[in-house]
Design an enzyme around this catalytic site. Structure first.
Site, mmCIF file in Angstrom:
data_model
loop_
_atom_site.group_PDB
_atom_site.id
_atom_site.type_symbol
_atom_site.label_atom_id
_atom_site.label_comp_id
_atom_site.label_asym_id
_atom_site.label_seq_id
_atom_site.Cartn_x
_atom_site.Cartn_y
_atom_site.Cartn_z
ATOM 1 N N HIS A 1 -21.607 30.059 -58.655
ATOM 2 C CA HIS A 1 -21.418 28.951 -59.585
ATOM 3 C C HIS A 1 -22.375 29.003 -60.771
ATOM 4 O O HIS A 1 -22.151 28.312 -61.766
ATOM 5 C CB HIS A 1 -21.591 27.610 -58.844
ATOM 6 N N SER B 1 -17.042 32.453 -62.183
ATOM 7 C CA SER B 1 -16.226 33.503 -61.584
ATOM 8 C C SER B 1 -15.937 34.623 -62.577
ATOM 9 O O SER B 1 -15.784 34.385 -63.783
ATOM 10 C CB SER B 1 -14.899 32.923 -61.086
ATOM 11 N N LYS C 1 -3.139 27.026 -55.499
ATOM 12 C CA LYS C 1 -2.952 28.465 -55.310
ATOM 13 C C LYS C 1 -3.618 28.934 -54.017
ATOM 14 O O LYS C 1 -3.042 29.727 -53.252
ATOM 15 C CB LYS C 1 -3.558 29.203 -56.504
ATOM 16 N N ASP C 2 -4.821 28.447 -53.754
ATOM 17 C CA ASP C 2 -5.506 28.793 -52.508
ATOM 18 C C ASP C 2 -4.767 28.228 -51.302
ATOM 19 O O ASP C 2 -4.743 28.839 -50.229
ATOM 20 C CB ASP C 2 -6.950 28.285 -52.527
ATOM 21 N N GLU D 1 -13.799 48.489 -32.095
ATOM 22 C CA GLU D 1 -12.685 47.773 -32.688
ATOM 23 C C GLU D 1 -12.257 48.453 -33.990
ATOM 24 O O GLU D 1 -13.043 49.147 -34.645
ATOM 25 C CB GLU D 1 -13.084 46.324 -32.969
#
Length: 429
Positions: free
Chosen positions: A220, A224, A248-249, A292
């Site tokens: 922040h 971004s 959108k998220d 894994e």
């Protein structure tokens, strides 16, 4: 970065005003994820993966807390407590276990996509170096947490995975064997190792959550990054985070949960190993020991060293495995190109996609048996992996002629080259 055009929080409700004056939590949330946080108007769906990683962590913490209530961390009881107690006797225990196991895989999928998005769009470059460095710390903590969690079911692959992976620490000169005994609490995986791994597996997700807070805080400050790599130049280059990117998220989260539900309900063991449904037996070594799937690229690098050269091959493998992750810390200073986005770096874009293929090949080799073919392929792929970061990227950053950058994010969006297009009507609303 200061955004003078950002909306400021002014509570209208008397109760919210009273709370905000004494504990400015509503203001903090508003400025962090609400209309008070302007973001570049051209972010595409590759910017969803940060939120998805947070959602995956929340699922892991919630399911993990409930599973911990029913788990017995002793070599005599761990296997039965998971495969009988949790799976059969606990209400919806099977759902919790499969959601936790497959949630870990989904967590790594979105984090890997998040990392490669950062590599392609240059999100590690100034002024966002700290965001990248904290992200690598989160990745390391994830790997440690996942390894310890894989040991807890105490099946054959859990036991022998712990035996093999911790055994590599013994390759470290002088202190190696001491470190291995300290990690296990003895000379082989047993009650002490289970208790240690269980405690750390329970604790580390909360540490990860704390580092994620720092990660978001660091993000922040400069704001971004975006697909063009061009910095925000004014209010016309941004939109409020809410409602544009919360919607959108939300769409991305719905797809994420749909895929996770499909895995949990229809393919719960697709990403696991059948040997882990066999109780751990120290006297019976599995024919093919693998970790894994999300560790396979690094396991391939570990196995790529087969000959002693000055140092033992085993030690070279350990150093290379850890080095393959640690060199990501130095990437902001290895890539000196002033252009961030791979969209405007033709030579870097080719090298990036070769790296993607290379990591996939490493993953394929890591999950395969250690035959001569896969060992040689692992050696070639491991050599390219290190060459990409230590040789190719620094050279490209000096020799490459980037394409012309747009004058602003708005210019790129209106030209149809900036990612998500937001209409002028929406911006003025």
């Amino acid at each position: 970065m200061s955004f003078p055009w950002a909306r400021h929080y002014e509570p209208k409700n008397p109760v919210m005003k009273w709370v905000d004056d004494r504990l400015p939590l509503p203001r903090f949330v508003y400025n962090a994820i609400g209309a008070g946080y302007p973001v570049p108007r051209n972010l595409n769906y590759f910017w969803n993966f940060g939120v998805l990683a947070g959602a995956a962590l929340a699922i892991q913490i919630v399911t993990g807390i409930v599973l911990a209530m029913h788990f017995h961390s002793s070599a005599a009881e761990a296997f039965n407590s998971v495969n009988i107690g949790i799976m059969r006797d606990v209400n919806s225990g099977w759902l919790l276990r499969f959601a936790h196991a497959n949630g870990a895989s989904m967590f790594f999928i979105v984090v890997y996509l998040h990392i490669f998005r950062g590599l392609y769009y240059g999100s590690y470059k100034a002024p966002r170096e700290m965001v990248w460095l904290l992200g690598v710390v989160i990745f390391l903590l994830m790997m440690a947490t996942a390894f310890m969690g894989y040991v807890l079911p105490w099946g054959q692959m859990s036991f022998w995975g712990a035996q093999v992976i911790t055994g590599f620490f013994s390759a470290i000169p002088v202190v190696g064997e001491w470190i291995r005994i300290w990690l296990l609490g003895g000379y082989a995986p047993d009650d002490a190792a289970l208790n240690r791994f269980f405690s750390l597996h329970y604790l580390l997700p909360f540490v990860i959550a704390g580092v994620i807070v720092l990660h978001i805080w660091a993000l922040h400050i400069p704001g971004s990054n975006n697909p063009t790599g061009v910095e925000v130049k004014g209010e016309q280059d941004t939109v409020p985070f809410h409602p544009y990117y919360t919607a959108k998220d939300g769409f991305g989260l719905a797809i994420f949960l749909f895929i996770l539900a499909a895995l949990v309900f229809f393919f719960p063991d697709a990403l696991g190993h059948p040997d882990n449904y066999v109780a751990a037996n120290p006297l019976s070594t599995p024919a093919h020991i693998v970790p894994e799937w999300y560790f396979w690229p690094f396991y391939a690098i570990l196995r790529a060293f087969t000959s002693d050269f000055i140092l033992p091959a085993k030690l070279w493998g350990v150093l290379a495995m850890f080095g393959s992750i640690l060199l990501l810390f130095f990437l902001p200073w290895l890539d000196k190109s002033p252009v961030r986005s791979g969209n405007y770096r033709p030579m870097y874009r080719i090298a990036f996609w070769v790296l993607v293929v290379d990591v996939l090949v490493l993953g394929w080799c890591g999950g395969a048996e250690a035959t001569p073919f896969y060992i040689v392929l692992s050696q070639i792929s491991a050599a390219y992996y290190f060459a990409h970061f230590l040789i190719i990227v620094p050279i490209i950053s000096r020799l490459e002629r980037p394409l012309p950058l747009p004058g602003s994010i708005t210019e790129a969006v209106l030209a149809g080259k900036g990612g998500t297009r937001v209409s002028e009507t929406a911006l003025s609303a």
